[in-house]
Enzyme design. Structure first.
Site, PDB file in Angstrom:
ATOM      1  N   LYS A  63     -18.051  33.075  19.937  1.00  0.00           N
ATOM      2  CA  LYS A  63     -18.062  33.617  18.562  1.00  0.00           C
ATOM      3  C   LYS A  63     -19.466  33.991  18.069  1.00  0.00           C
ATOM      4  O   LYS A  63     -19.625  34.990  17.385  1.00  0.00           O
ATOM      5  CB  LYS A  63     -17.418  32.619  17.594  1.00  0.00           C
ATOM      6  N   ASN A  84     -14.991  36.242  14.788  1.00  0.00           N
ATOM      7  CA  ASN A  84     -13.767  36.019  15.579  1.00  0.00           C
ATOM      8  C   ASN A  84     -13.008  37.326  15.779  1.00  0.00           C
ATOM      9  O   ASN A  84     -11.905  37.324  16.296  1.00  0.00           O
ATOM     10  CB  ASN A  84     -12.855  34.972  14.915  1.00  0.00           C
ATOM     11  N   ASP A 100     -11.530  33.688  10.111  1.00  0.00           N
ATOM     12  CA  ASP A 100     -11.165  32.256  10.146  1.00  0.00           C
ATOM     13  C   ASP A 100     -11.152  31.654   8.743  1.00  0.00           C
ATOM     14  O   ASP A 100     -10.299  30.808   8.424  1.00  0.00           O
ATOM     15  CB  ASP A 100     -12.152  31.466  11.019  1.00  0.00           C
ATOM     16  N   ARG A 155     -27.474  18.504  13.574  1.00  0.00           N
ATOM     17  CA  ARG A 155     -26.709  19.755  13.569  1.00  0.00           C
ATOM     18  C   ARG A 155     -26.120  20.019  12.175  1.00  0.00           C
ATOM     19  O   ARG A 155     -26.118  21.146  11.680  1.00  0.00           O
ATOM     20  CB  ARG A 155     -25.588  19.654  14.613  1.00  0.00           C
ATOM     21  N   MET A 214      -7.760  21.186  11.572  1.00  0.00           N
ATOM     22  CA  MET A 214      -7.783  22.510  12.216  1.00  0.00           C
ATOM     23  C   MET A 214      -7.100  22.476  13.578  1.00  0.00           C
ATOM     24  O   MET A 214      -6.691  23.508  14.092  1.00  0.00           O
ATOM     25  CB  MET A 214      -9.223  22.990  12.370  1.00  0.00           C
ATOM     26  N   TYR A 216      -4.241  22.157  16.169  1.00  0.00           N
ATOM     27  CA  TYR A 216      -2.779  22.343  16.062  1.00  0.00           C
ATOM     28  C   TYR A 216      -2.053  21.985  17.361  1.00  0.00           C
ATOM     29  O   TYR A 216      -0.861  22.253  17.498  1.00  0.00           O
ATOM     30  CB  TYR A 216      -2.442  23.783  15.640  1.00  0.00           C
ATOM     31  N   GLY A 237      -3.086  22.923  11.439  1.00  0.00           N
ATOM     32  CA  GLY A 237      -3.944  24.021  11.892  1.00  0.00           C
ATOM     33  C   GLY A 237      -3.210  25.291  12.271  1.00  0.00           C
ATOM     34  O   GLY A 237      -3.844  26.340  12.450  1.00  0.00           O
TER      35      GLY A 237
HETATM   36  P1  NAP Z   1     -17.591  23.426  18.338  1.00  0.00           P
HETATM   37  O1  NAP Z   1     -18.489  24.473  17.756  1.00  0.00           O
HETATM   38  O2  NAP Z   1     -17.661  23.095  19.793  1.00  0.00           O
HETATM   39  O3  NAP Z   1     -17.822  22.063  17.472  1.00  0.00           O
HETATM   40  C1  NAP Z   1     -17.183  20.870  17.864  1.00  0.00           C
HETATM   41  C2  NAP Z   1     -17.401  19.808  16.778  1.00  0.00           C
HETATM   42  O4  NAP Z   1     -16.672  18.632  17.179  1.00  0.00           O
HETATM   43  C3  NAP Z   1     -18.842  19.377  16.592  1.00  0.00           C
HETATM   44  O5  NAP Z   1     -19.059  19.059  15.242  1.00  0.00           O
HETATM   45  C4  NAP Z   1     -18.931  18.131  17.477  1.00  0.00           C
HETATM   46  O6  NAP Z   1     -19.938  17.230  17.080  1.00  0.00           O
HETATM   47  C5  NAP Z   1     -17.585  17.513  17.234  1.00  0.00           C
HETATM   48  N1  NAP Z   1     -17.198  16.614  18.311  1.00  0.00           N
HETATM   49  C6  NAP Z   1     -16.794  16.960  19.561  1.00  0.00           C
HETATM   50  N2  NAP Z   1     -16.524  15.866  20.286  1.00  0.00           N
HETATM   51  C7  NAP Z   1     -16.785  14.791  19.484  1.00  0.00           C
HETATM   52  C8  NAP Z   1     -16.699  13.382  19.653  1.00  0.00           C
HETATM   53  N3  NAP Z   1     -16.307  12.834  20.818  1.00  0.00           N
HETATM   54  N4  NAP Z   1     -17.009  12.577  18.609  1.00  0.00           N
HETATM   55  C9  NAP Z   1     -17.410  13.113  17.415  1.00  0.00           C
HETATM   56  N5  NAP Z   1     -17.516  14.441  17.193  1.00  0.00           N
HETATM   57  C10 NAP Z   1     -17.204  15.273  18.222  1.00  0.00           C
HETATM   58  O7  NAP Z   1     -16.056  23.807  18.081  1.00  0.00           O
HETATM   59  P2  NAP Z   1     -15.448  24.663  16.875  1.00  0.00           P
HETATM   60  O8  NAP Z   1     -15.337  26.086  17.267  1.00  0.00           O
HETATM   61  O9  NAP Z   1     -16.206  24.318  15.644  1.00  0.00           O
HETATM   62  O10 NAP Z   1     -13.942  24.092  16.800  1.00  0.00           O
HETATM   63  C11 NAP Z   1     -13.676  22.792  16.289  1.00  0.00           C
HETATM   64  C12 NAP Z   1     -12.172  22.544  16.288  1.00  0.00           C
HETATM   65  O11 NAP Z   1     -11.522  23.447  15.376  1.00  0.00           O
HETATM   66  C13 NAP Z   1     -11.509  22.775  17.657  1.00  0.00           C
HETATM   67  O12 NAP Z   1     -10.535  21.788  17.853  1.00  0.00           O
HETATM   68  C14 NAP Z   1     -10.862  24.152  17.494  1.00  0.00           C
HETATM   69  O13 NAP Z   1      -9.731  24.284  18.329  1.00  0.00           O
HETATM   70  C15 NAP Z   1     -10.456  24.108  16.032  1.00  0.00           C
HETATM   71  N6  NAP Z   1     -10.289  25.447  15.442  1.00  0.00           N
HETATM   72  C16 NAP Z   1      -9.052  25.782  14.962  1.00  0.00           C
HETATM   73  C17 NAP Z   1      -8.859  27.017  14.387  1.00  0.00           C
HETATM   74  C18 NAP Z   1      -7.499  27.366  13.858  1.00  0.00           C
HETATM   75  O14 NAP Z   1      -7.250  28.564  13.626  1.00  0.00           O
HETATM   76  N7  NAP Z   1      -6.644  26.404  13.621  1.00  0.00           N
HETATM   77  C19 NAP Z   1      -9.929  27.941  14.277  1.00  0.00           C
HETATM   78  C20 NAP Z   1     -11.182  27.555  14.755  1.00  0.00           C
HETATM   79  C21 NAP Z   1     -11.355  26.296  15.349  1.00  0.00           C
HETATM   80  P3  NAP Z   1     -21.445  17.350  17.650  1.00  0.00           P
HETATM   81  O15 NAP Z   1     -22.136  18.377  16.789  1.00  0.00           O
HETATM   82  O16 NAP Z   1     -21.982  15.987  17.497  1.00  0.00           O
HETATM   83  O17 NAP Z   1     -21.327  17.787  19.104  1.00  0.00           O
END
Ligand code: NAP
Length: 274
Positions: A63, A84, A100, A155, A214, A216, A237
């Site tokens: 993205k 996106n 989004d 972050r 978010m 799903y 989500g």
């Molecule tokens: P991303 O940029 O990779 O960010 C992941 C986030 O999760 C970061 O804040 C990370 O923390 C945290 N995290 C990951 N593993 C962790 C753990 N073990 N303990 C604590 N925190 C943890 O991903 P993203 O694009 O933001 O997406 C996040 C979620 O939203 C995903 O599940 C994605 O599928 C979902 N999403 C859904 C939609 C929808 O349309 N429903 C749209 C977009 C995203 P750190 O910074 O510490 O690594």
């Protein structure tokens, strides 16, 4: 022709959603999934400049790169720092958007119709791309304050500083983040595939708080189950996914999505592991 690009992408429900809408609208088009190697996204998108593919939805991990390669970007893409949706204009221009945030607000409207962003602070667990988009959308919708809780504090601090708005950072486990919250969102990847969600003292929030995940897959996450047990209104989500897909479909195919039970189709696919 249009598609979704991600790595991995085989789990994406976007082809199911868009092809169902194409069929319903009687549009002679197709929506496919692309998965270039992670270090080849730029070359892949450049190859489509002015070409036969009208546009792409973009998912993890491309993205931010999608926004960087675009020639022009909507305010929502610039604010979210990520795109996106890429549209390949016939003259060669690549245009970036981010739907989004619109998806997030559409999900809240559908499943928590009484909710107003202006009613109280919003707590967001996570500080990745999805959290950034959510901050932009909710500040835009009138949230008086956003509180970020993230494993990696630095972050969250970078994210907070990039907004000229009241965005505060709280450490994981600090229940003060949840006091007087109007909306609590899991924007981490925790809970994906059925594991536990973020550790959040939901009981420290008012019972009127809306709780959204978010994630799903599964539709009802452990995080949402905890909120349900406290009698809170929950938002899943899937409506966010559908809410970002609708404006994408309009931009890609020039028509509003037709009526039909695409959520039901997605639920059936999720249930069968598709
Ligand atoms: P991303 O940029 O990779 O960010 C992941 C986030 O999760 C970061 O804040 C990370 O923390 C945290 N995290 C990951 N593993 C962790 C753990 N073990 N303990 C604590 N925190 C943890 O991903 P993203 O694009 O933001 O997406 C996040 C979620 O939203 C995903 O599940 C994605 O599928 C979902 N999403 C859904 C939609 C929808 O349309 N429903 C749209 C977009 C995203 P750190 O910074 O510490 O690594």
């Amino acid at each position: 022709m249009a598609g979704v690009v991600g790595a991995p992408v085989s789990h994406s429900l976007s082809p199911l959603i868009h092809n169902s809408w194409l069929a319903g609208a009687g549009i002679d088009g197709v929506y496919v999934a692309f998965s270039p190697p992670k270090d080849r996204f730029g070359a892949f998108a450049e190859g489509l400049r002015g070409g036969a593919v009208r546009g792409l939805n973009v998912t993890v991990p491309f993205k931010e790169e999608a926004l960087a390669i675009a020639d022009e970007a909507s305010p929502s893409a610039r604010q979210a720092g990520a795109a996106n949706l890429l549209i390949f204009e016939p003259g060669g221009v690549i245009w970036a958007d981010n739907t989004d945030g619109a998806g997030l607000l559409a999900a809240l409207k559908a499943q928590a119709p009484g909710f107003s962003a202006a009613d109280g602070p919003v707590v967001i667990f996570g500080a990745g791309g999805a959290a950034r988009g959510a901050v932009a959308a909710l500040i835009g919708a009138g949230a008086p304050e956003v509180r970020l809780v993230n494993r990696t504090l630095a972050r969250a601090q970078v994210l907070a500083r990039s907004f000229n708005a009241p965005v505060k950072v709280f450490a994981e486990g600090d229940a003060a983040a949840l006091a007087d919250a109007g909306l609590i969102i899991n924007a981490t990847s925790l809970g994906l595939g059925g594991g536990p969600g973020p550790e959040a003292a939901l009981q420290a929030a008012p019972p009127t708080a809306v709780v959204m995940d978010m994630v799903y897959r599964p539709l009802t996450t452990e995080f949402l189950r905890r909120a349900e047990a406290l009698g809170m209104t929950t938002v899943d989500g899937l409506d966010m996914l559908l809410g970002q897909a609708a404006p994408s479909f309009e931009a890609l195919f020039g028509a509003a999505p037709p009526a039909g039970d695409v959520r039901g189709l997605c639920l059936a696919a999720l249930e069968s592991g598709g």
